[in-house]
Design a protein around this motif. Structure first.
Motif, PDB file in Angstrom:
ATOM      1  N   TYR A 125       0.822  -1.205   0.000  1.00 36.51           N
ATOM      2  CA  TYR A 125       0.000   0.000   0.000  1.00 36.51           C
ATOM      3  C   TYR A 125       0.861   1.263   0.000  1.00 36.51           C
ATOM      4  CZ  TYR A 125      -3.649  -3.349   0.938  1.00 36.51           C
ATOM      5  OH  TYR A 125      -4.492  -4.424   0.860  1.00 36.51           O
ATOM      6  N   GLY A 126       2.131   1.139  -0.383  1.00 36.74           N
ATOM      7  CA  GLY A 126       3.038   2.270  -0.452  1.00 36.74           C
ATOM      8  C   GLY A 126       3.350   2.900   0.888  1.00 36.74           C
ATOM      9  N   GLN A 127       3.064   2.201   1.985  1.00 31.76           N
ATOM     10  CA  GLN A 127       3.180   2.795   3.323  1.00 31.76           C
ATOM     11  C   GLN A 127       4.567   2.625   3.912  1.00 31.76           C
ATOM     12  OE1 GLN A 127       0.115   1.730   6.095  1.00 31.76           O
ATOM     13  NE2 GLN A 127       1.349   2.312   7.854  1.00 31.76           N
ATOM     14  N   PHE A 128       5.128   3.745   4.383  1.00 33.68           N
ATOM     15  CA  PHE A 128       6.403   3.765   5.090  1.00 33.68           C
ATOM     16  C   PHE A 128       6.271   4.747   6.240  1.00 33.68           C
ATOM     17  CE2 PHE A 128      10.725   5.223   5.905  1.00 33.68           C
ATOM     18  CZ  PHE A 128      11.424   4.022   5.939  1.00 33.68           C
ATOM     19  N   ASP A 129       6.581   4.295   7.454  1.00 35.21           N
ATOM     20  CA  ASP A 129       6.420   5.125   8.640  1.00 35.21           C
ATOM     21  C   ASP A 129       7.713   5.239   9.426  1.00 35.21           C
ATOM     22  OD1 ASP A 129       3.355   5.452   8.859  1.00 35.21           O
ATOM     23  OD2 ASP A 129       3.587   3.291   8.654  1.00 35.21           O
ATOM     24  N   LEU A 130       7.920   6.386  10.033  1.00 36.79           N
ATOM     25  CA  LEU A 130       8.900   6.554  11.100  1.00 36.79           C
ATOM     26  C   LEU A 130       8.102   6.584  12.390  1.00 36.79           C
ATOM     27  CD1 LEU A 130      11.208   9.391   9.701  1.00 36.79           C
ATOM     28  CD2 LEU A 130      11.467   6.919   9.459  1.00 36.79           C
ATOM     29  N   VAL A 131       8.529   5.812  13.381  1.00 38.90           N
ATOM     30  CA  VAL A 131       7.788   5.718  14.633  1.00 38.90           C
ATOM     31  C   VAL A 131       8.743   5.812  15.814  1.00 38.90           C
ATOM     32  CG1 VAL A 131       5.869   4.379  13.660  1.00 38.90           C
ATOM     33  CG2 VAL A 131       7.859   3.189  14.571  1.00 38.90           C
ATOM     34  N   TRP A 132       8.217   6.235  16.959  1.00 37.24           N
ATOM     35  CA  TRP A 132       9.025   6.283  18.176  1.00 37.24           C
ATOM     36  C   TRP A 132       8.152   5.983  19.376  1.00 37.24           C
ATOM     37  CZ3 TRP A 132       8.982  10.244  14.605  1.00 37.24           C
ATOM     38  CH2 TRP A 132       8.071  11.279  14.836  1.00 37.24           C
ATOM     39  N   GLY A 133       8.817   5.534  20.436  1.00 39.83           N
ATOM     40  CA  GLY A 133       8.112   5.262  21.681  1.00 39.83           C
ATOM     41  C   GLY A 133       7.071   4.170  21.571  1.00 39.83           C
ATOM     42  N   GLY A 134       7.305   3.175  20.727  1.00 36.55           N
ATOM     43  CA  GLY A 134       6.357   2.083  20.587  1.00 36.55           C
ATOM     44  C   GLY A 134       5.189   2.382  19.669  1.00 36.55           C
ATOM     45  N   GLY A 135       5.233   3.504  18.942  1.00 39.12           N
ATOM     46  CA  GLY A 135       4.163   3.843  18.007  1.00 39.12           C
ATOM     47  C   GLY A 135       4.019   2.794  16.920  1.00 39.12           C
ATOM     48  N   PHE A 136       2.812   2.661  16.375  1.00 42.33           N
ATOM     49  CA  PHE A 136       2.532   1.620  15.385  1.00 42.33           C
ATOM     50  C   PHE A 136       2.631   2.106  13.951  1.00 42.33           C
ATOM     51  CE2 PHE A 136      -0.506  -0.767  12.730  1.00 42.33           C
ATOM     52  CZ  PHE A 136       0.124  -2.005  12.773  1.00 42.33           C
ATOM     53  N   GLY A 137       2.252   3.324  13.676  1.00 39.93           N
ATOM     54  CA  GLY A 137       2.262   3.823  12.303  1.00 39.93           C
ATOM     55  C   GLY A 137       0.874   4.204  11.833  1.00 39.93           C
ATOM     56  N   PHE A 138       0.771   4.479  10.551  1.00 37.32           N
ATOM     57  CA  PHE A 138      -0.461   4.983   9.939  1.00 37.32           C
ATOM     58  C   PHE A 138      -1.602   3.993  10.092  1.00 37.32           C
ATOM     59  CE2 PHE A 138      -3.024   5.842   6.019  1.00 37.32           C
ATOM     60  CZ  PHE A 138      -3.452   7.108   6.381  1.00 37.32           C
ATOM     61  N   ASP A 168      -6.217   7.049   9.022  1.00 33.98           N
ATOM     62  CA  ASP A 168      -6.882   8.313   9.309  1.00 33.98           C
ATOM     63  C   ASP A 168      -6.049   9.476   8.771  1.00 33.98           C
ATOM     64  OD1 ASP A 168      -8.183  10.526  10.302  1.00 33.98           O
ATOM     65  OD2 ASP A 168      -8.284   9.795  12.366  1.00 33.98           O
ATOM     66  N   ALA A 169      -6.247   9.811   7.502  1.00 32.85           N
ATOM     67  CA  ALA A 169      -5.476  10.884   6.865  1.00 32.85           C
ATOM     68  C   ALA A 169      -5.695  12.218   7.559  1.00 32.85           C
ATOM     69  CB  ALA A 169      -5.838  10.988   5.383  1.00 32.85           C
ATOM     70  N   ASP A 170      -6.904  12.466   8.057  1.00 35.04           N
ATOM     71  CA  ASP A 170      -7.176  13.740   8.727  1.00 35.04           C
ATOM     72  C   ASP A 170      -6.284  13.918   9.947  1.00 35.04           C
ATOM     73  OD1 ASP A 170      -9.082  14.622   6.928  1.00 35.04           O
ATOM     74  OD2 ASP A 170     -10.719  13.637   7.993  1.00 35.04           O
ATOM     75  N   ARG A 171      -6.033  12.854  10.683  1.00 38.08           N
ATOM     76  CA  ARG A 171      -5.205  12.955  11.885  1.00 38.08           C
ATOM     77  C   ARG A 171      -3.732  13.133  11.529  1.00 38.08           C
ATOM     78  NH1 ARG A 171      -3.603   8.590  15.806  1.00 38.08           N
ATOM     79  NH2 ARG A 171      -4.640   7.251  14.294  1.00 38.08           N
ATOM     80  N   PHE A 172      -3.256  12.447  10.516  1.00 41.02           N
ATOM     81  CA  PHE A 172      -1.847  12.513  10.154  1.00 41.02           C
ATOM     82  C   PHE A 172      -1.491  13.762   9.348  1.00 41.02           C
ATOM     83  CE2 PHE A 172      -1.852   8.282  11.705  1.00 41.02           C
ATOM     84  CZ  PHE A 172      -0.550   7.987  12.033  1.00 41.02           C
ATOM     85  N   PHE A 173      -2.464  14.334   8.630  1.00 35.58           N
ATOM     86  CA  PHE A 173      -2.195  15.494   7.779  1.00 35.58           C
ATOM     87  C   PHE A 173      -2.859  16.781   8.280  1.00 35.58           C
ATOM     88  CE2 PHE A 173      -1.130  11.912   5.177  1.00 35.58           C
ATOM     89  CZ  PHE A 173      -0.016  12.345   4.475  1.00 35.58           C
ATOM     90  N   ALA A 174      -3.436  16.759   9.469  1.00 36.72           N
ATOM     91  CA  ALA A 174      -4.116  17.936  10.022  1.00 36.72           C
ATOM     92  C   ALA A 174      -3.174  19.135  10.069  1.00 36.72           C
ATOM     93  CB  ALA A 174      -4.646  17.630  11.416  1.00 36.72           C
ATOM     94  N   GLY A 175      -3.646  20.268   9.551  1.00 39.60           N
ATOM     95  CA  GLY A 175      -2.871  21.505   9.604  1.00 39.60           C
ATOM     96  C   GLY A 175      -1.734  21.586   8.600  1.00 39.60           C
ATOM     97  N   SER A 179       6.907  -0.712   7.718  1.00 40.19           N
ATOM     98  CA  SER A 179       6.036  -0.678   6.549  1.00 40.19           C
ATOM     99  C   SER A 179       4.619  -1.049   6.990  1.00 40.19           C
ATOM    100  CB  SER A 179       6.545  -1.644   5.473  1.00 40.19           C
ATOM    101  OG  SER A 179       6.473  -2.980   5.935  1.00 40.19           O
ATOM    102  N   TRP A 180       3.707  -1.149   6.036  1.00 43.52           N
ATOM    103  CA  TRP A 180       2.300  -1.413   6.334  1.00 43.52           C
ATOM    104  C   TRP A 180       2.139  -2.636   7.233  1.00 43.52           C
ATOM    105  CZ3 TRP A 180      -1.062  -5.483   5.023  1.00 43.52           C
ATOM    106  CH2 TRP A 180      -2.413  -5.222   5.278  1.00 43.52           C
ATOM    107  N   GLY A 181       1.367  -2.475   8.288  1.00 40.09           N
ATOM    108  CA  GLY A 181       1.052  -3.580   9.187  1.00 40.09           C
ATOM    109  C   GLY A 181       2.275  -4.159   9.888  1.00 40.09           C
ATOM    110  N   GLY A 182       3.392  -3.439   9.911  1.00 42.94           N
ATOM    111  CA  GLY A 182       4.593  -3.938  10.558  1.00 42.94           C
ATOM    112  C   GLY A 182       5.259  -5.083   9.822  1.00 42.94           C
ATOM    113  N   GLU A 183       4.979  -5.218   8.503  1.00 49.03           N
ATOM    114  CA  GLU A 183       5.550  -6.324   7.719  1.00 49.03           C
ATOM    115  C   GLU A 183       7.072  -6.319   7.720  1.00 49.03           C
ATOM    116  OE1 GLU A 183       2.322  -7.344   4.306  1.00 49.03           O
ATOM    117  OE2 GLU A 183       3.535  -5.548   4.012  1.00 49.03           O
TER     118      GLU A 183
END
Length: 176
Positions: free
Chosen positions: A14-27, A30-37, A99-103
């Motif tokens: 799904y083209g997903q790549f995330d940077l995470v910290w503190g045990g975060g899971f990633g996208f 919810d585009a509104d939450r990740f792209f707000a402002g 990546s998507w779903g922690g793959e």
């Protein structure tokens, strides 16, 4: 001084790549939450526990290079078609990518907690989108990270139709 944190072909779905910290899971979709402002639609940094990026390619491998620097980089090379900058507040020294779903994923050692600017440069998004399931490498990404105070996100360059689409669809969440 620069330090390379990752330089590899990353398999995504799904083209997903995330940077995470503190045990975060990633996208989580919810585009509104990740792209707000934000005005850009490629790099979602509004969610405090990570940064979401979507690549031009839906599934397959893409070269990704992540560099930690002491100072802001210069003008992006012309070969980078699409360039976006966002500010992030890394709240933990437990920083990684996924990546998507922690793959797939890994650690990004050496990133201390603090305020950073992140520049994401891309090339080949259109061809990668058009060949989303084909064998081969079509798009590539450079992520440059350096300590900096927070400031609004910025679109530095748009060269692909794919980036134009995502800036319209998920960007423009605040007046330009």
């Amino acid at each position: 001084m620069e330090r390379v944190l990752l330089d590899d072909v990353v398999e995504t779905d799904y083209g997903q790549f995330d940077l995470v910290w503190g045990g975060g899971f990633g996208f989580d979709g919810d585009a509104d939450r990740f792209f707000a402002g934000q005005v850009n639609g490629l790099v979602g940094a509004a969610h405090g526990d990570g940064v979401y990026m979507h690549f031009g390619r839906r599934s397959g491998g893409s070269p990704v290079r992540i560099v930690l620097a002491d100072v802001a980089p210069g003008v992006p090379e012309e070969s980078w078609e699409d360039v976006v900058e966002v500010s992030i507040d890394v709240r933990s020294e437990d920083v990684g990518w996924t990546s998507w779903g922690g793959e797939s994923g890994g650690d990004l050692d050496g990133v201390a907690a603090g305020s950073y600017r992140l520049r994401v440069s891309a090339r080949g998004r259109d061809i990668a989108r058009d060949r989303e399931f084909a064998d081969g490498l079509f798009d590539a990404y450079l992520l440059e990270l350096w300590p900096a105070p927070a400031e609004p996100d910025a679109i530095l360059r748009i060269g692909s139709e794919d980036a134009r689409y995502w800036h319209r669809e998920w960007g423009s969440r605040r007046p330009t």
